[in-house]
Design an enzyme around this catalytic site. Structure first.
Site, mmCIF file in Angstrom:
data_model
loop_
_atom_site.group_PDB
_atom_site.id
_atom_site.type_symbol
_atom_site.label_atom_id
_atom_site.label_comp_id
_atom_site.label_asym_id
_atom_site.label_seq_id
_atom_site.Cartn_x
_atom_site.Cartn_y
_atom_site.Cartn_z
ATOM 1 N N HIS A 127 -3.881 -6.610 -5.401
ATOM 2 C CA HIS A 127 -2.443 -6.707 -5.712
ATOM 3 C C HIS A 127 -1.957 -8.158 -5.785
ATOM 4 O O HIS A 127 -0.842 -8.409 -6.261
ATOM 5 C CB HIS A 127 -1.604 -5.968 -4.668
ATOM 6 C CG HIS A 127 -1.798 -4.480 -4.671
ATOM 7 N ND1 HIS A 127 -1.596 -3.718 -5.796
ATOM 8 C CD2 HIS A 127 -2.191 -3.618 -3.698
ATOM 9 C CE1 HIS A 127 -1.856 -2.439 -5.516
ATOM 10 N NE2 HIS A 127 -2.222 -2.359 -4.241
ATOM 11 N N ASP A 164 -9.691 1.719 -6.831
ATOM 12 C CA ASP A 164 -8.677 1.911 -5.781
ATOM 13 C C ASP A 164 -7.592 2.824 -6.367
ATOM 14 O O ASP A 164 -7.304 2.769 -7.563
ATOM 15 C CB ASP A 164 -8.078 0.549 -5.397
ATOM 16 C CG ASP A 164 -7.162 0.633 -4.197
ATOM 17 O OD1 ASP A 164 -7.585 0.270 -3.093
ATOM 18 O OD2 ASP A 164 -5.986 1.057 -4.375
ATOM 19 N N HIS A 166 -4.519 2.703 -6.131
ATOM 20 C CA HIS A 166 -3.363 1.954 -6.625
ATOM 21 C C HIS A 166 -3.781 1.063 -7.787
ATOM 22 O O HIS A 166 -4.915 0.560 -7.812
ATOM 23 C CB HIS A 166 -2.779 1.080 -5.506
ATOM 24 C CG HIS A 166 -2.368 1.853 -4.293
ATOM 25 N ND1 HIS A 166 -3.195 1.995 -3.189
ATOM 26 C CD2 HIS A 166 -1.239 2.546 -4.021
ATOM 27 C CE1 HIS A 166 -2.571 2.745 -2.273
ATOM 28 N NE2 HIS A 166 -1.393 3.089 -2.753
ATOM 29 N N ASP A 251 -9.081 4.852 -1.261
ATOM 30 C CA ASP A 251 -7.853 5.593 -0.963
ATOM 31 C C ASP A 251 -7.553 6.687 -1.989
ATOM 32 O O ASP A 251 -6.521 7.354 -1.893
ATOM 33 C CB ASP A 251 -6.655 4.645 -0.790
ATOM 34 C CG ASP A 251 -6.638 3.500 -1.776
ATOM 35 O OD1 ASP A 251 -7.458 3.512 -2.721
ATOM 36 O OD2 ASP A 251 -5.807 2.585 -1.613
HETATM 37 ZN ZN ZN Z 1 -5.014 1.080 -2.671
#
Ligand code: ZN
Length: 315
Positions: A127, A164, A166, A251
């Site tokens: 991120h 991931d 996200h 995740d």
């Molecule tokens: Zn994540």
């Protein structure tokens, strides 16, 4: 041989009470790998910290100094950088060691000293934008490794696969105009951070070198795997990478508390096998995987076990 990069200082990065990105994540991973005997089948490395010049391959110097100061001034508490990203006094060193692992791992794989490698690092990185810390991330470890390879003229075309749950907004943003570093992400959508729509596909020289596969909550494991196999293979055939990097968050596991996909540890093993096969076909086997998210301790530890086991058996 598969390399396993880890440093005890990763446990000292503390983002505050109740934070899901906690030291126990790596303690659970270590305990599981020890219990399963996998520690005896990998080569262990304790990386050194990435120098500021290495971090500066991606991040502006004043940003690096801001993180160093925020960490240095945290005393016995925490300095908050955004709504969910904080540093303590050991965070800067932990982050330098996370980026250091990424660079050392790609170097060893490229020189043929290792077949592939997994970096059990924290804080995570995908991120982090060039000058923005967010989403538990300070420095973008996978981006630093990719850029290091290109600058050393050690690889010309790098594929980053980010599974991931996200979207890795930071990695996408950093390489959005680049044609030599391809970013492929499968992620739940809508979900934090909100980026990663299908029509975000790169700009300028990078047009077509970003591929986003947003998936609705509750997508089944079989559907996810089918899409993963098809998309990753198609990208490899078209892009012809010579190095494969994985932003390996776990995740998307069905037990993860931060998202709603349905993968199991077995699924992560199958994805790893497929990624290693792609690396063998396109990249002379060169593959380095970096830990990103994964917040259910049991699911994380068992997914990493399947991941590392496949990295070992695919070499
Ligand atoms: Zn994540």
């Amino acid at each position: 041989m598969t390399g396993f990069f880890y440093h005890p200082t990763y446990l000292l990065h503390d983002a505050g009470p109740g934070h899901p990105e906690r030291p126990e994540r790596l303690k659970a991973v270590s305990a599981q790998l020890e219990k399963s005997g996998l520690y005896n089948r990998v080569q262990m490395f304790e990386p050194g910290p990435a120098e500021r010049e290495t971090l500066a391959l991606i991040h502006p110097h004043d940003y690096i100094e801001n993180i160093a100061h925020a960490s240095g001034n945290a005393g016995n508490g925490h300095t908050r950088l955004d709504a969910d990203t904080s540093v303590c006094q050991d965070s800067f060193m932990a982050a330098q060691l996370a980026a250091g692992a990424a660079v050392e791992a790609v170097g060893k794989v490229l020189r043929g000293e290792l077949n592939n490698a997994f970096c059990a690092v924290r804080p995570p990185g995908h991120h982090a934008e060039k000058a923005v810390a967010m989403g538990f991330c300070l420095f973008n470890n996978v981006a630093i490794a990719a850029e290091w390879l290109v600058r050393q003229k050690l690889a010309e075309k790098i594929l980053i696969i980010d599974w991931d749950v996200h979207h890795g907004n930071g990695t996408q943003d950093i390489f959005y105009n680049r044609g030599d570093i391809f970013y492929l992400s499968l992620h739940q959508w809508p979900l934090y951070p909100g980026t990663g729509r299908e029509d975000e596909s790169g700009e300028g020289k990078g047009r077509g070198a970003t591929r986003n596969v947003p998936l609705p909550p509750a997508t089944s494991e079989q559907k996810y795997l089918d899409i993963f196999y098809k998309t990753a293979e198609e990208v490899c055939k078209n892009f012809q990478p010579d190095f494969l990097l994985l932003s390996a968050g776990f995740d998307a596991h069905r037990d993860d508390p931060l998202a709603n996909l349905q993968l199991t540890e077995t699924g992560f093993g199958q994805m790893t096998k497929f990624a290693a096969e792609l690396a063998a076909s396109f990249c002379h086997g060169r593959l380095v995987s970096l830990l990103e998210g994964g917040y259910n301790l049991t699911a994380l530890a068992s997914s990493v076990e399947h991941h590392v086991e496949m990295l070992i058996t695919q070499t």
